[in-house]
Design a protein around this motif. Structure first.
Motif, PDB file in Angstrom:
ATOM      1  N   SER A 221       0.808  -1.676  -0.011  1.00 27.55           N
ATOM      2  CA  SER A 221       0.017  -0.030   0.156  1.00 27.55           C
ATOM      3  C   SER A 221       0.637   1.416  -0.097  1.00 27.55           C
ATOM      4  CB  SER A 221      -1.117   0.194   0.916  1.00 27.55           C
ATOM      5  OG  SER A 221      -0.215   0.296   2.471  1.00 27.55           O
ATOM      6  N   GLY A 222       2.229   1.415  -0.277  1.00 27.47           N
ATOM      7  CA  GLY A 222       3.122   2.385  -0.179  1.00 27.47           C
ATOM      8  C   GLY A 222       3.484   3.035   1.091  1.00 27.47           C
ATOM      9  N   ARG A 223       3.194   2.034   2.211  1.00 31.73           N
ATOM     10  CA  ARG A 223       3.835   2.645   3.453  1.00 31.73           C
ATOM     11  C   ARG A 223       5.290   1.760   4.025  1.00 31.73           C
ATOM     12  NH1 ARG A 223       2.342   1.982   9.737  1.00 31.73           N
ATOM     13  NH2 ARG A 223       3.763   3.185  10.968  1.00 31.73           N
ATOM     14  N   ASP A 224       6.113   2.365   3.681  1.00 27.93           N
ATOM     15  CA  ASP A 224       7.718   1.406   4.130  1.00 27.93           C
ATOM     16  C   ASP A 224       8.526   2.614   5.083  1.00 27.93           C
ATOM     17  OD1 ASP A 224      10.454   1.203   3.701  1.00 27.93           O
ATOM     18  OD2 ASP A 224      10.114   0.860   0.983  1.00 27.93           O
ATOM     19  N   ARG A 225       8.589   1.712   5.899  1.00 30.84           N
ATOM     20  CA  ARG A 225       9.370   2.020   7.407  1.00 30.84           C
ATOM     21  C   ARG A 225      10.582   1.714   7.297  1.00 30.84           C
ATOM     22  NH1 ARG A 225       6.413  -1.449  12.120  1.00 30.84           N
ATOM     23  NH2 ARG A 225       4.568  -1.538  11.189  1.00 30.84           N
ATOM     24  N   GLY A 226      11.375   1.915   6.387  1.00 25.36           N
ATOM     25  CA  GLY A 226      12.796   1.996   6.032  1.00 25.36           C
ATOM     26  C   GLY A 226      13.464   0.678   5.756  1.00 25.36           C
ATOM     27  N   PRO A 227      14.236   0.403   5.575  1.00 26.66           N
ATOM     28  CA  PRO A 227      15.375  -0.906   5.196  1.00 26.66           C
ATOM     29  C   PRO A 227      15.586  -2.345   6.379  1.00 26.66           C
ATOM     30  CG  PRO A 227      16.866   0.528   5.987  1.00 26.66           C
ATOM     31  CD  PRO A 227      15.762   1.053   5.894  1.00 26.66           C
ATOM     32  N   TRP A 228      14.507  -2.268   7.181  1.00 31.09           N
ATOM     33  CA  TRP A 228      13.966  -3.542   7.655  1.00 31.09           C
ATOM     34  C   TRP A 228      12.905  -4.074   7.918  1.00 31.09           C
ATOM     35  CZ3 TRP A 228      17.692  -6.477   9.523  1.00 31.09           C
ATOM     36  CH2 TRP A 228      18.649  -5.932  10.507  1.00 31.09           C
ATOM     37  N   HIS A 229      12.317  -3.496   6.994  1.00 24.99           N
ATOM     38  CA  HIS A 229      10.717  -4.055   6.681  1.00 24.99           C
ATOM     39  C   HIS A 229      10.034  -4.924   5.899  1.00 24.99           C
ATOM     40  CE1 HIS A 229       6.494  -1.532   5.885  1.00 24.99           C
ATOM     41  NE2 HIS A 229       5.910  -3.010   7.096  1.00 24.99           N
ATOM     42  N   GLY A 230       9.598  -6.075   6.328  1.00 23.28           N
ATOM     43  CA  GLY A 230       9.748  -7.274   6.586  1.00 23.28           C
ATOM     44  C   GLY A 230      11.215  -8.501   7.090  1.00 23.28           C
ATOM     45  N   VAL A 231      11.707  -7.783   7.091  1.00 21.59           N
ATOM     46  CA  VAL A 231      12.720  -8.695   7.513  1.00 21.59           C
ATOM     47  C   VAL A 231      12.283  -9.084   8.403  1.00 21.59           C
ATOM     48  CG1 VAL A 231      15.411  -8.605   7.500  1.00 21.59           C
ATOM     49  CG2 VAL A 231      14.443  -7.020   5.485  1.00 21.59           C
ATOM     50  N   PRO A 232      12.597 -10.744   7.931  1.00 24.71           N
ATOM     51  CA  PRO A 232      13.003 -11.521   9.532  1.00 24.71           C
ATOM     52  C   PRO A 232      14.306 -11.486   9.995  1.00 24.71           C
ATOM     53  CG  PRO A 232      12.129 -13.469   7.888  1.00 24.71           C
ATOM     54  CD  PRO A 232      13.176 -11.686   7.238  1.00 24.71           C
TER      55      PRO A 232
ATOM     56  N   ARG B 292      10.908  -3.297  15.804  1.00 29.23           N
ATOM     57  CA  ARG B 292       9.438  -3.648  15.379  1.00 29.23           C
ATOM     58  C   ARG B 292       8.998  -2.718  15.322  1.00 29.23           C
ATOM     59  NH1 ARG B 292       7.041  -7.593  19.865  1.00 29.23           N
ATOM     60  NH2 ARG B 292       7.442  -9.236  18.336  1.00 29.23           N
ATOM     61  N   GLU B 293       9.513  -0.807  15.856  1.00 28.94           N
ATOM     62  CA  GLU B 293       8.516   0.042  14.204  1.00 28.94           C
ATOM     63  C   GLU B 293       9.163   0.206  13.037  1.00 28.94           C
ATOM     64  OE1 GLU B 293      10.408   3.258  17.291  1.00 28.94           O
ATOM     65  OE2 GLU B 293       8.432   3.173  18.793  1.00 28.94           O
ATOM     66  N   ALA B 294      10.387   0.309  12.938  1.00 31.61           N
ATOM     67  CA  ALA B 294      10.605  -0.255  11.423  1.00 31.61           C
ATOM     68  C   ALA B 294      10.872  -1.140  11.036  1.00 31.61           C
ATOM     69  CB  ALA B 294      11.954  -0.342  12.093  1.00 31.61           C
ATOM     70  N   GLY B 295       9.153  -2.305  10.893  1.00 29.31           N
ATOM     71  CA  GLY B 295       8.971  -3.000  10.439  1.00 29.31           C
ATOM     72  C   GLY B 295       9.736  -4.372  10.372  1.00 29.31           C
ATOM     73  N   ALA B 296      10.594  -4.918  11.181  1.00 27.46           N
ATOM     74  CA  ALA B 296      11.539  -5.855  11.468  1.00 27.46           C
ATOM     75  C   ALA B 296       9.795  -7.070  11.710  1.00 27.46           C
ATOM     76  CB  ALA B 296      12.669  -6.236  12.577  1.00 27.46           C
ATOM     77  N   VAL B 297      10.453  -8.241  11.439  1.00 26.97           N
ATOM     78  CA  VAL B 297       9.345  -9.369  11.668  1.00 26.97           C
ATOM     79  C   VAL B 297      10.335 -10.519  12.808  1.00 26.97           C
ATOM     80  CG1 VAL B 297       8.089 -11.836  10.637  1.00 26.97           C
ATOM     81  CG2 VAL B 297       8.477  -9.344   9.308  1.00 26.97           C
ATOM     82  N   LEU B 298       9.777 -10.674  13.816  1.00 28.70           N
ATOM     83  CA  LEU B 298      10.201 -11.587  14.558  1.00 28.70           C
ATOM     84  C   LEU B 298      10.270 -12.154  15.047  1.00 28.70           C
ATOM     85  CD1 LEU B 298      12.804 -10.569  17.529  1.00 28.70           C
ATOM     86  CD2 LEU B 298      10.058 -10.885  18.669  1.00 28.70           C
ATOM     87  N   LEU B 299      11.080 -13.820  14.509  1.00 29.03           N
ATOM     88  CA  LEU B 299      11.184 -14.860  14.893  1.00 29.03           C
ATOM     89  C   LEU B 299      10.706 -15.468  16.261  1.00 29.03           C
ATOM     90  CD1 LEU B 299      13.121 -15.517  11.234  1.00 29.03           C
ATOM     91  CD2 LEU B 299      11.253 -15.753  11.068  1.00 29.03           C
TER      92      LEU B 299
END
Length: 125
Positions: free
Chosen positions: A65-76, A113-120
């Motif tokens: 949807s265009g919301r990009d929190r930065g380089p950690w967004h979606g990274v496990p 978490r604010e940066a969108g990282a995915v905590l495994l």
């Protein structure tokens, strides 16, 4: 990249933004690898499989949807069991804290978490 387990955070972030890969796909691949190696290596103290997949789905929706929190967004990622994680047992590798379930996240966990990282999950000490 043929094996996502060896992909850098930067490579994953770029692939997500080019829509060549999704956070859900990466998280599933990481969880499968963990499941295969955990019995012999025991690096994970606590695994947050379903919660991690939920976070990955959220990251994928946000990126789409265009919301990009930065380089950690979606990274496990994994954090050491020393880092407090709200609602998740945090023992710091000691018997004294064997039943400790913090109500707040450590600063590093908040920022990730604010940066969108995915905590495994939590890694053994």
């Amino acid at each position: 990249m043929s094996d996502l387990a060896f992909a850098s955070a930067g490579w994953l972030a770029a692939a997500y933004r080019r829509r060549e890969l999704s956070p859900v796909e990466t998280t599933r691949a990481q969880l499968e690898r963990i499941e295969a190696l955990q019995p012999s290596l025991h690096p994970w103290f606590t695994l947050l499989g379903e919660a991690a997949l939920d976070e990955a789905r959220r990251a994928e929706q946000e990126l789409s949807s265009g919301r990009d929190r930065g380089p950690w967004h979606g990274v496990p990622i994994g954090v050491k069991d020393l880092c407090d994680t709200a609602g998740v047992r945090t023992t710091a590798g000691t018997r004294v804290r064997a039943d400790s379930i913090p109500t707040e996240n450590a600063a590093v966990v908040v920022r990730l978490r604010e940066a969108g990282a995915v905590l495994l999950g939590k890694l053994a000490m």
